[in-house]
Design a protein around this motif. Structure first.
Motif, mmCIF file in Angstrom:
data_model
loop_
_atom_site.group_PDB
_atom_site.id
_atom_site.type_symbol
_atom_site.label_atom_id
_atom_site.label_comp_id
_atom_site.label_asym_id
_atom_site.label_seq_id
_atom_site.Cartn_x
_atom_site.Cartn_y
_atom_site.Cartn_z
ATOM 1 N N UNK A 1 -10.248 1.753 16.730
ATOM 2 C CA UNK A 1 -8.889 1.483 17.214
ATOM 3 C C UNK A 1 -8.230 0.501 16.257
ATOM 4 N N UNK A 2 -7.084 0.878 15.752
ATOM 5 C CA UNK A 2 -6.302 0.015 14.872
ATOM 6 C C UNK A 2 -5.131 -0.523 15.672
ATOM 7 N N UNK A 3 -4.972 -1.846 15.670
ATOM 8 C CA UNK A 3 -3.926 -2.469 16.476
ATOM 9 C C UNK A 3 -2.892 -3.104 15.563
ATOM 10 N N UNK A 4 -1.645 -2.817 15.846
ATOM 11 C CA UNK A 4 -0.525 -3.380 15.108
ATOM 12 C C UNK A 4 0.361 -4.158 16.077
ATOM 13 N N UNK A 5 1.004 -5.205 15.551
ATOM 14 C CA UNK A 5 1.980 -5.944 16.347
ATOM 15 C C UNK A 5 3.394 -5.491 16.017
ATOM 16 N N UNK A 6 3.677 -5.430 14.721
ATOM 17 C CA UNK A 6 5.044 -5.187 14.295
ATOM 18 C C UNK A 6 5.009 -4.415 12.992
ATOM 19 N N UNK A 7 5.841 -3.388 12.874
ATOM 20 C CA UNK A 7 5.955 -2.619 11.643
ATOM 21 C C UNK A 7 7.418 -2.646 11.240
ATOM 22 N N UNK A 8 7.671 -3.069 10.021
ATOM 23 C CA UNK A 8 9.055 -3.144 9.555
ATOM 24 C C UNK A 8 9.119 -3.819 8.210
ATOM 25 N N UNK A 9 10.335 -4.098 7.760
ATOM 26 C CA UNK A 9 10.502 -4.761 6.464
ATOM 27 C C UNK A 9 9.871 -6.150 6.481
ATOM 28 N N UNK A 10 8.932 -6.392 5.586
ATOM 29 C CA UNK A 10 8.172 -7.639 5.583
ATOM 30 C C UNK A 10 9.052 -8.840 5.239
ATOM 31 N N UNK A 11 10.036 -8.661 4.342
ATOM 32 C CA UNK A 11 10.889 -9.796 3.975
ATOM 33 C C UNK A 11 11.694 -10.276 5.179
ATOM 34 N N UNK A 12 12.215 -9.341 5.954
ATOM 35 C CA UNK A 12 12.958 -9.719 7.166
ATOM 36 C C UNK A 12 12.031 -10.392 8.173
ATOM 37 N N UNK A 13 10.826 -9.881 8.307
ATOM 38 C CA UNK A 13 9.866 -10.448 9.260
ATOM 39 C C UNK A 13 9.500 -11.882 8.867
ATOM 40 N N UNK A 14 9.310 -12.112 7.580
ATOM 41 C CA UNK A 14 8.983 -13.473 7.122
ATOM 42 C C UNK A 14 10.126 -14.431 7.411
ATOM 43 N N UNK B 1 -12.042 10.859 15.510
ATOM 44 C CA UNK B 1 -10.882 10.330 16.235
ATOM 45 C C UNK B 1 -10.605 8.872 15.871
ATOM 46 N N UNK B 2 -9.343 8.505 15.855
ATOM 47 C CA UNK B 2 -8.921 7.123 15.638
ATOM 48 C C UNK B 2 -7.743 6.853 16.576
ATOM 49 N N UNK B 3 -7.737 5.666 17.150
ATOM 50 C CA UNK B 3 -6.680 5.281 18.086
ATOM 51 C C UNK B 3 -5.784 4.264 17.385
ATOM 52 N N UNK B 4 -4.485 4.493 17.397
ATOM 53 C CA UNK B 4 -3.514 3.564 16.825
ATOM 54 C C UNK B 4 -2.787 2.918 18.003
#
Length: 133
Positions: free
Chosen positions: A45-58, A106-109
């Motif tokens: 299982x791969x867990x993400x918090x936020x996906x988006x432009x990294x410069x804006x996130x920083x 199988x992989x869980x996102x």
């Protein structure tokens, strides 16, 4: 007058137990685990918090929780190129409860915290790579 002799203390030996060799337990195979505990499957299982432009996130202060959109797409391509198949939590539950087959590798996102951008990003990446959502 004779001096009084100083008493001496004779140490008593302490018994130290001799350690015995403890055999290393053998890891159970999936077949043995299935027999003992019910169905088992290897599904990372791969867990993400936020996906988006990294410069804006920083700039917004959550760069440490963010995976750049292009990097996310590359990670999904990596999984696809190696034959992984995305499955949802419901698919895993169906397998464990009723034996509904899972695809090979199988992989869980998963996405934690429910940021608004993940649905769009996931849809775009999964659709372009023909991954299950």
């Amino acid at each position: 007058m004779h001096p009084t002799p100083t008493p001496t203390i004779t140490p008593t030996p302490t018994i130290t137990p001799t350690p015995s060799v403890t055999p290393t337990p053998k890891p159970l195979s999936f077949a043995e685990l299935n027999q003992l505990y019910g169905p088992c499957v290897y599904a990372p299982a791969l867990m993400y918090h936020h996906v988006g432009p990294i410069t804006e996130a920083r700039k917004a202060g959550y760069g440490g929780l963010t995976v750049d959109a292009e990097e996310f797409r590359k990670q999904m391509q990596y999984l696809k190129d190696r034959g992984y198949n995305t499955v949802g939590a419901g698919d895993l539950v169906a397998y464990l409860e009723s034996g509904t087959p899972l695809p090979a590798k199988p992989v869980i996102i998963t996405f934690d915290d429910g940021y608004a951008d993940f649905a769009d990003m996931l849809s775009q990446s999964c659709a372009s790579l023909d991954l299950n959502q």
